[in-house]
Design a protein around this motif. Structure first.
Motif, short mmCIF file in Angstrom:
data_model
loop_
_atom_site.label_atom_id
_atom_site.label_comp_id
_atom_site.label_asym_id
_atom_site.label_seq_id
_atom_site.Cartn_x
_atom_site.Cartn_y
_atom_site.Cartn_z
N LEU A 184 1.01 -1.17 -0.18
CA LEU A 184 -0.69 0.24 -0.13
C LEU A 184 0.60 1.22 0.22
O LEU A 184 0.87 2.45 -0.50
CB LEU A 184 -0.84 0.05 1.62
CG LEU A 184 -2.26 -0.94 1.01
CD1 LEU A 184 -2.87 -0.87 2.46
CD2 LEU A 184 -3.21 0.05 0.17
N TRP B 182 0.08 4.20 -2.06
CA TRP B 182 -0.22 5.80 -1.61
C TRP B 182 0.89 6.83 -2.76
O TRP B 182 0.28 7.83 -3.13
CB TRP B 182 0.11 6.66 -0.21
CG TRP B 182 -0.64 5.48 0.84
CD1 TRP B 182 -2.04 4.90 0.43
CD2 TRP B 182 0.02 5.32 2.47
NE1 TRP B 182 -2.35 4.53 1.46
CE2 TRP B 182 -1.61 4.25 2.79
CE3 TRP B 182 0.79 5.45 2.24
CZ2 TRP B 182 -0.96 3.71 3.78
CZ3 TRP B 182 1.13 3.88 4.03
CH2 TRP B 182 -0.05 3.87 4.43
N VAL C 98 -6.79 -2.47 3.69
CA VAL C 98 -6.98 -1.24 3.07
C VAL C 98 -7.35 0.10 3.65
O VAL C 98 -7.14 1.31 3.66
CB VAL C 98 -7.64 -1.10 1.01
CG1 VAL C 98 -8.25 -0.28 0.58
CG2 VAL C 98 -6.74 -2.32 0.40
N SER D 173 -5.65 2.02 5.73
CA SER D 173 -4.82 3.39 5.70
C SER D 173 -5.56 4.21 4.51
O SER D 173 -5.25 5.78 4.47
CB SER D 173 -4.27 2.12 3.92
OG SER D 173 -3.27 1.75 4.41
#
Lengths: 384, 384
Positions: A98, A102, A124, A127
């Motif tokens: 991730l 990002w 997810v 995040s």
């Protein structure tokens, strides 16, 4: 005479070399666009895992405005660097990846991810919550049991994933599936049946989500066979396909293209013979062709590839029957009446590959042929 | 606790990643040296087609003084650039490649080539005559019918090649063969039999040449199995072997090494499950493992690889049963009583490959592990 000229035109390349016939590449790209227009106009989101090359992508798509699909974050980073802005990373997201997601999204790339389980959905969601960035997600659906995806009979899991995403403020963008099973089809009819299953699976999943208050604007399907033999795409918003600009022997074996449509080949040089065995040895082995033997499970096993003259015309029944790392062994297909052509040491040949994705990955770039001459070089990237 | 620390130490790598366990690499390298010392002291000329990496070669060999073997002229150029000076290019020379051979020899590299036919011998002889450089040649001998080489019953061809080389002032340096057939052996005894055939073939060829007034100072044999199970090397001057510092599942299946000797593995991350099918999905597919299925023809088929914990200990009977481009499907070997381990999404695993040469070629470099931590990165090169 024309043939000799064309042979000479590629004679300066170091062999083995990877060739792309530009006319076939363009025709295959146009054929896919036309197939989708005829099928009702779903958006094409090409899977660039096959070409892994910015100039090849630009040739296929005419620019960077097109939505694209990738199989690795390195592809996402490379294509984003070239200006592509709408990218689907179509392998189930690992939470540790991730950070790279990002980073790309922070550069203005609309990168979406896929997942099929609650742990990944929670990762997810965490995040998204932590960053305030609603990472867009497609839920992967299992349409034919061949790989990943939520099963349609497990709507509880489908809804739990959707709920976990919503709880963290992640964006549930829709559903996707891949009809990997279509590669085992034996006829256009069987491919259409696979296409219908693929379409119905994601339409059902989208319907379950929508019926439970979740938006699922994107309904994504795809494989080269099902995209060329669609079973009607009403309700499908986008189609992913990867191998179509090159095509390969597996696609020809499925009846999806003809041998002469295959745009990708490996240029090789004859380095010896074992005449008593009917063998011609060339300097392209499995390191060049890859170890892919996709046609081994088809009706006609093409060995490591179909052998063509330097201008691309196949020799009757001549295949690369076996391969060592840097040696290809060519022989006439068992049972054939065709004779072994007279190919002295130094002769140039082109070998059509089983699987374009695998063969292309053995090379750092494509030599682009136009009218038989190498007119350009498209670099490609490998790795992750 | 120690295990967790070691897992964390590689947790920062992007998966899939290629790992080399340095202790195993060193032990395997030492074992080969010791095997040849015990067998009578033939010179080791490692085949660097497997590692394709300067730091890996330096670690194996301790410096650039060692003679080496390569499978491509790119390898020759790369290793020459790093300082290696005694290089055998061990794939039959294509006449069009002689320009790159001259270029390297002009830089002071003692690059030798191989060939098995009169056309190539004449091309080399013409080059030697034109350039005044006596390009050294080993004549390739067919010791087991598996690939290239002059057959021993064709001494007329052997002598005609030698004569063609002499006529142009090329240097006939000797003879070489590769016991590729040893990979089909089922026991140490069968490997020793292959080693004896390999040795006898080149000794006979050298004897024919010498008996007809040709010098043949070099008598070169090689494969990892036959080098570790030699049948006596009297008269053999050098041994080539490539896969030995890494080893792999094919070598383990042959009984040439144990699973724990395999120094090469692919680090992968769990990305999902299909629990009803007993599947664990990881982010390493055939693009990472390669399509090589070398163990498919052995007694134990290891699929696309044997699955280990992040610290390298194999799980009982867990293999990568199938693979897509970026998906590996792990499951317990059919018929096994072992249960599927509980491996949540995000778990790190290591997969031992079928064939080190093929798997390594899918990556741009090696992450070097010492005591479980990634302490170095060895870049490698691919292509030609």
């Amino acid at each position: 005479m024309a043939e000799t000229e064309r042979t000479d035109a590629i004679g300066g390349l170091h062999t083995p070399a990877l060739l792309v016939d530009l006319a076939a590449f363009d025709a295959n790209s146009a054929r896919m666009r036309e197939s989708l227009v005829r099928a009702g106009g779903a958006v094409l989101r090409p899977h660039l895992k096959t070409v892994k090359s910015v100039p090849a992508a630009l040739r296929m798509l005419g620019g960077t405005d097109a939505p694209i699909t990738v199989s690795t974050l390195l592809e996402a980073e490379q294509f984003a660097g070239a200006g592509f802005r709408d990218i689907l990373y179509a392998v189930g997201i690992a939470p540790a990846k991730l950070g790279r997601v990002w980073e790309l999204r922070g550069r203005g790339v609309d990168l979406s991810v896929i997942l099929d389980n609650i742990e990944s959905a929670r990762a997810v969601a965490r995040s998204a919550q932590a960053s305030g960035d609603p990472i867009p997600v497609l839920i992967e659906i299992d349409s034919d049991g061949h790989r990943a995806g939520v099963r349609l009979d497990d709507s509880a899991l489908l809804l739990a994933i959707a709920e976990a995403l919503r709880a963290g403020g992640a964006e549930l963008r829709g559903v996707m599936t891949h009809a990997g099973g279509s590669y085992a089809a034996r006829s256009g009819e069987e491919i259409r049946a696979a296409a219908a299953r693929e379409r119905d699976a994601v339409l059902s999943a989208a319907s379950i989500l929508r019926g439970n208050g979740f938006a699922a604007p994107v309904v994504s399907v795809g494989s080269t066979p099902t995209a060329l033999y669609p079973a009607g795409l009403a309700g499908v918003t986008e189609v992913r396909a990867g191998v179509y600009p090159f095509m390969d022997l597996v696609m020809a074996g499925l009846g999806v293209c003809r041998l002469e449509d295959i745009a990708l080949s490996v240029l090789a040089t004859v380095i010896g013979h074992q005449r008593d065995k009917g063998w011609i040895l060339v300097d392209a082995g499995w390191m060049a062709m890859s170890r892919d033997r996709g046609t081994a499970s088809q009706v006609v096993d093409q060995g490591y590839g179909v052998v063509c003259e330097a201008d691309g015309r196949p020799y009757p029944d001549l295949i690369m029957a076996s391969a060592n790392q840097e040696h290809g062994i060519l022989s006439v297909r068992p049972g054939s009446a065709a004779g072994l052509p007279d190919l002295p040491v130094g002769s140039l040949l082109r070998i059509l590959p089983n699987h374009a994705c695998a063969t292309a990955a053995q090379f750092g770039g494509y030599h682009v042929l136009e009218g038989g001459a190498a007119v350009d070089h498209w670099p490609r990237f490998n790795g992750w």
